[in-house]
Design a protein around this motif. Structure first.
Motif, PDB file in Angstrom:
ATOM      1  N   PHE A 143       0.974  -1.209   0.034  1.00  0.00           N
ATOM      2  CA  PHE A 143       0.130   0.104   0.008  1.00  0.00           C
ATOM      3  C   PHE A 143       0.904   1.133  -0.030  1.00  0.00           C
ATOM      4  CE2 PHE A 143      -2.010   3.409   2.260  1.00  0.00           C
ATOM      5  CZ  PHE A 143      -3.163   3.662   1.509  1.00  0.00           C
ATOM      6  N   VAL A 144       0.575   2.116  -1.090  1.00  0.00           N
ATOM      7  CA  VAL A 144       1.516   3.518  -1.228  1.00  0.00           C
ATOM      8  C   VAL A 144       0.583   4.495  -0.263  1.00  0.00           C
ATOM      9  CG1 VAL A 144       2.280   4.905  -2.713  1.00  0.00           C
ATOM     10  CG2 VAL A 144       2.504   2.673  -3.429  1.00  0.00           C
ATOM     11  N   ALA A 145       1.086   4.988   0.676  1.00  0.00           N
ATOM     12  CA  ALA A 145       0.339   5.919   1.543  1.00  0.00           C
ATOM     13  C   ALA A 145       0.597   7.223   1.134  1.00  0.00           C
ATOM     14  CB  ALA A 145       0.609   5.611   3.099  1.00  0.00           C
ATOM     15  N   LEU A 146       1.762   7.570   0.561  1.00  0.00           N
ATOM     16  CA  LEU A 146       2.443   9.007   0.076  1.00  0.00           C
ATOM     17  C   LEU A 146       3.137   8.558  -1.291  1.00  0.00           C
ATOM     18  CD1 LEU A 146       3.418  10.734   3.280  1.00  0.00           C
ATOM     19  CD2 LEU A 146       1.433  11.036   1.810  1.00  0.00           C
ATOM     20  N   GLU A 147       3.075   9.175  -2.226  1.00  0.00           N
ATOM     21  CA  GLU A 147       3.522   8.934  -3.480  1.00  0.00           C
ATOM     22  C   GLU A 147       4.044  10.360  -3.943  1.00  0.00           C
ATOM     23  OE1 GLU A 147       5.918   7.672  -5.399  1.00  0.00           O
ATOM     24  OE2 GLU A 147       4.468   5.758  -5.766  1.00  0.00           O
ATOM     25  N   SER A 148       5.236  10.611  -4.024  1.00  0.00           N
ATOM     26  CA  SER A 148       6.094  11.904  -4.612  1.00  0.00           C
ATOM     27  C   SER A 148       4.996  12.935  -4.102  1.00  0.00           C
ATOM     28  CB  SER A 148       5.805  11.893  -6.221  1.00  0.00           C
ATOM     29  OG  SER A 148       6.452  11.035  -6.753  1.00  0.00           O
ATOM     30  N   PHE A 149       5.022  13.146  -2.826  1.00  0.00           N
ATOM     31  CA  PHE A 149       4.314  14.032  -2.050  1.00  0.00           C
ATOM     32  C   PHE A 149       4.934  15.149  -1.721  1.00  0.00           C
ATOM     33  CE2 PHE A 149       2.833  15.913   2.048  1.00  0.00           C
ATOM     34  CZ  PHE A 149       1.283  16.377   1.529  1.00  0.00           C
ATOM     35  N   SER A 150       4.536  16.440  -2.433  1.00  0.00           N
ATOM     36  CA  SER A 150       5.339  17.758  -2.294  1.00  0.00           C
ATOM     37  C   SER A 150       4.430  18.744  -1.912  1.00  0.00           C
ATOM     38  CB  SER A 150       6.105  17.858  -3.480  1.00  0.00           C
ATOM     39  OG  SER A 150       7.087  17.081  -4.082  1.00  0.00           O
ATOM     40  N   MET A 151       4.809  19.659  -0.924  1.00  0.00           N
ATOM     41  CA  MET A 151       4.110  20.679  -0.799  1.00  0.00           C
ATOM     42  C   MET A 151       4.726  21.817   0.076  1.00  0.00           C
ATOM     43  SD  MET A 151       0.669  20.695   1.799  1.00  0.00           S
ATOM     44  CE  MET A 151       1.475  20.052   3.374  1.00  0.00           C
ATOM     45  N   HIS A 152       4.549  23.038  -0.029  1.00  0.00           N
ATOM     46  CA  HIS A 152       5.320  24.132   0.645  1.00  0.00           C
ATOM     47  C   HIS A 152       4.161  24.687   1.485  1.00  0.00           C
ATOM     48  CE1 HIS A 152       7.803  27.391   1.601  1.00  0.00           C
ATOM     49  NE2 HIS A 152       6.822  28.341   1.197  1.00  0.00           N
ATOM     50  N   VAL A 153       4.603  25.220   2.710  1.00  0.00           N
ATOM     51  CA  VAL A 153       3.404  25.860   3.826  1.00  0.00           C
ATOM     52  C   VAL A 153       4.362  26.910   4.323  1.00  0.00           C
ATOM     53  CG1 VAL A 153       2.113  25.763   5.917  1.00  0.00           C
ATOM     54  CG2 VAL A 153       2.817  23.408   4.619  1.00  0.00           C
ATOM     55  N   LYS A 154       3.623  28.046   4.143  1.00  0.00           N
ATOM     56  CA  LYS A 154       4.295  29.504   4.410  1.00  0.00           C
ATOM     57  C   LYS A 154       4.457  29.456   5.877  1.00  0.00           C
ATOM     58  CE  LYS A 154       1.984  31.144   0.173  1.00  0.00           C
ATOM     59  NZ  LYS A 154       0.772  32.160  -0.210  1.00  0.00           N
ATOM     60  N   ARG A 155       5.046  30.473   6.345  1.00  0.00           N
ATOM     61  CA  ARG A 155       5.243  30.778   7.794  1.00  0.00           C
ATOM     62  C   ARG A 155       4.203  31.495   8.231  1.00  0.00           C
ATOM     63  NH1 ARG A 155      10.089  31.443   9.629  1.00  0.00           N
ATOM     64  NH2 ARG A 155      10.930  31.782   7.652  1.00  0.00           N
ATOM     65  N   GLY A 156       3.651  30.800   9.341  1.00  0.00           N
ATOM     66  CA  GLY A 156       2.382  31.401  10.017  1.00  0.00           C
ATOM     67  C   GLY A 156       1.093  30.970   9.356  1.00  0.00           C
ATOM     68  N   GLU A 157       1.199  30.149   8.252  1.00  0.00           N
ATOM     69  CA  GLU A 157      -0.130  29.828   7.528  1.00  0.00           C
ATOM     70  C   GLU A 157      -0.877  28.722   8.177  1.00  0.00           C
ATOM     71  OE1 GLU A 157      -0.891  29.157   2.721  1.00  0.00           O
ATOM     72  OE2 GLU A 157       0.805  27.977   3.518  1.00  0.00           O
ATOM     73  N   PHE A 158      -2.205  28.736   8.076  1.00  0.00           N
ATOM     74  CA  PHE A 158      -3.164  27.677   8.476  1.00  0.00           C
ATOM     75  C   PHE A 158      -3.280  26.840   7.071  1.00  0.00           C
ATOM     76  CE2 PHE A 158      -6.076  26.719  12.119  1.00  0.00           C
ATOM     77  CZ  PHE A 158      -6.572  25.587  11.471  1.00  0.00           C
ATOM     78  N   MET A 159      -2.615  25.780   7.076  1.00  0.00           N
ATOM     79  CA  MET A 159      -2.973  24.821   5.879  1.00  0.00           C
ATOM     80  C   MET A 159      -3.687  23.524   6.471  1.00  0.00           C
ATOM     81  SD  MET A 159      -2.180  23.818   2.609  1.00  0.00           S
ATOM     82  CE  MET A 159      -0.798  24.777   2.104  1.00  0.00           C
ATOM     83  N   THR A 160      -4.925  23.332   5.763  1.00  0.00           N
ATOM     84  CA  THR A 160      -5.625  21.873   5.832  1.00  0.00           C
ATOM     85  C   THR A 160      -5.444  21.057   4.828  1.00  0.00           C
ATOM     86  OG1 THR A 160      -7.098  23.419   6.953  1.00  0.00           O
ATOM     87  CG2 THR A 160      -7.944  21.280   6.162  1.00  0.00           C
ATOM     88  N   LEU A 161      -5.183  19.666   5.346  1.00  0.00           N
ATOM     89  CA  LEU A 161      -5.231  18.619   4.463  1.00  0.00           C
ATOM     90  C   LEU A 161      -6.420  17.910   4.287  1.00  0.00           C
ATOM     91  CD1 LEU A 161      -1.813  16.977   5.291  1.00  0.00           C
ATOM     92  CD2 LEU A 161      -2.161  18.776   3.832  1.00  0.00           C
ATOM     93  N   LEU A 162      -6.979  18.092   3.273  1.00  0.00           N
ATOM     94  CA  LEU A 162      -8.566  17.452   3.089  1.00  0.00           C
ATOM     95  C   LEU A 162      -8.570  16.400   2.108  1.00  0.00           C
ATOM     96  CD1 LEU A 162     -11.505  17.979   3.649  1.00  0.00           C
ATOM     97  CD2 LEU A 162     -11.560  19.402   1.598  1.00  0.00           C
ATOM     98  N   GLY A 163      -9.260  15.407   2.666  1.00  0.00           N
ATOM     99  CA  GLY A 163      -9.297  14.128   1.762  1.00  0.00           C
ATOM    100  C   GLY A 163     -10.267  12.728   2.643  1.00  0.00           C
ATOM    101  N   ALA A 164     -10.368  11.978   1.909  1.00  0.00           N
ATOM    102  CA  ALA A 164     -11.027  10.846   2.295  1.00  0.00           C
ATOM    103  C   ALA A 164     -10.098   9.821   3.195  1.00  0.00           C
ATOM    104  CB  ALA A 164     -11.770   9.919   1.284  1.00  0.00           C
ATOM    105  N   SER A 165     -10.684   8.959   3.998  1.00  0.00           N
ATOM    106  CA  SER A 165      -9.741   7.969   4.827  1.00  0.00           C
ATOM    107  C   SER A 165      -9.025   7.211   3.658  1.00  0.00           C
ATOM    108  CB  SER A 165     -10.564   6.962   5.542  1.00  0.00           C
ATOM    109  OG  SER A 165     -11.448   7.703   6.378  1.00  0.00           O
ATOM    110  N   GLY A 166      -7.434   7.085   4.126  1.00  0.00           N
ATOM    111  CA  GLY A 166      -6.571   6.506   3.188  1.00  0.00           C
ATOM    112  C   GLY A 166      -5.948   7.372   2.054  1.00  0.00           C
ATOM    113  N   SER A 167      -6.310   8.635   2.081  1.00  0.00           N
ATOM    114  CA  SER A 167      -5.612   9.493   1.086  1.00  0.00           C
ATOM    115  C   SER A 167      -4.317   9.884   1.360  1.00  0.00           C
ATOM    116  CB  SER A 167      -6.735  10.643   0.964  1.00  0.00           C
ATOM    117  OG  SER A 167      -6.580  11.654   2.370  1.00  0.00           O
TER     118      SER A 167
END
Length: 351
Positions: free
Chosen positions: A20-44
């Motif tokens: 099972f591949v839980a993360l594949e080529s997962f890239s993301m930049h979060v800015k300083r002081g930012e409120f970032m939400t990860l939204l997805g179904a179970s297993g995403s």
């Protein structure tokens, strides 16, 4: 409290559990002081990404950085990260103030200073009158506020929140959503928040990332993902939407499921597989004066609005939301009606 946020970078992170591949080529930049939400179904892959950042999960490859510094091989306790879980995880044998002071004690902060900082965190969440209560004497909302205070008392640069409101009733969730955002503004830390609740993501986020199969499908401000989803998956996952198949196109017009041939400014739809339109952008006509005919198949009363399901001539069901005025009747099922829409409101989608 005087925490300052940090930038966060995931660079081509991969994590597998057997096949099972839980993360594949997962890239993301979060800015300083930012409120970032990860939204997805179970297993995403949402919680896996959070646990990898916290140091609870070892990744197979890639790199994770905080303020440009690689932390992939750094122990959890040295990452300067606070975390709030759905389960609260309060110590049952410690009262409220001692629960909050625990992270400071583990960092060797002198007792008097730990007490002062814990009291300040407790004041922030407006529970200073409950300092000596035991966890079993608290409500669910109070427990979550204590968990939040404990997570930020040591002034982390990064705060991770894994579905922290999932166990609470709707009214309390809505109240705490606003409080969490207010606390984050006071503290200034960077937040990564995990949820499968679309409304929660739209309410809290500076930006949100929709995930599926271990990858980010689209990332941006909530209003951008709501108004301009780039794929059918995002359009269906973020809020209610009508997905219409593009069944044929020619210059100046397209054939759409449920609508028939639509003319006008349709150039953006010519190469699309699907188009979407939000229910609130469908204009119901209580007489046969609209461009499209339908039969009323369902009506759900919400007080300030009514959600109707309209069955078009080809059998396609289309959702529409009609704002309600006092004394306005809900239309009975089976009523022949018509509806209009603005072609410019149709959003082109990838398959």
């Amino acid at each position: 409290m005087s925490s300052t946020g940090a930038t966060i970078d995931f660079r081509s992170v991969r994590k597998t559990y057997g096949k099972f591949v839980a993360l594949e080529s997962f890239s993301m930049h979060v800015k300083r002081g930012e409120f970032m939400t990860l939204l997805g179904a179970s297993g995403s892959g949402k919680t896996t990404a959070l646990n990898a950042l916290a140091g609870f999960t070892e990744i197979d490859s890639g790199e994770i950085l905080i303020d440009g510094v690689p932390i992939t091989r750094l122990p959890t306790e040295k990452r300067d990260i606070g975390m709030v879980f759905q389960s609260y995880s309060l110590f049952p044998h410690r009262n409220v103030i001692r629960n909050i002071s625990f992270p400071l004690e583990m960092r060797g902060v002198p007792r008097a200073e730990a007490r002062r900082r814990s009291e300040k965190a407790l004041q922030m969440v407006r529970l200073d009158a409950l300092a000596n209560r035991m966890p079993h004497e608290l409500s669910g909302g109070q427990k979550q506020r204590v968990a939040f205070a404990r997570a930020v008392v040591f002034e982390p640069r990064v705060l991770l929140m894994d579905e922290p409101l999932g166990a609470l009733d709707l009214k309390l969730r809505e109240t705490l959503q606003l409080e969490i955002k207010d606390y984050q503004r006071q503290i200034g830390c960077t937040v990564i928040y995990v949820t499968h609740d679309q409304g929660e993501a739209l309410t809290l986020s500076d930006r949100l990332a929709v995930m599926d199969k271990g990858q980010v499908l689209q990332i941006g401000p909530p209003e951008e993902l709501y108004d301009k989803p780039q794929s059918r998956f995002v359009a269906e996952f973020v809020g209610a939407n009508n997905i219409l198949k593009v069944e044929g196109a020619e210059p100046g017009s397209v054939m759409l499921e449920g609508l028939g041939r639509v003319s006008g400014h349709v150039a953006h739809l010519i190469a699309a597989s699907f188009a979407s339109i939000r229910p609130e952008l469908i204009q119901i006509r209580r007489e046969a004066s609209g461009a499209h005919r339908a039969t009323l198949a369902e009506a759900v009363f919400f007080g300030n609005s009514v959600r109707y399901v309209l069955r078009a001539a080809d059998g396609k069901e289309i959702s529409a939301i009609e704002p309600r005025r006092p004394g306005q009747d809900v239309l009975p099922l089976g009523t022949p009606i018509s509806f209009d829409l603005d072609v410019a409101d149709l959003v082109a989608l990838k398959g």
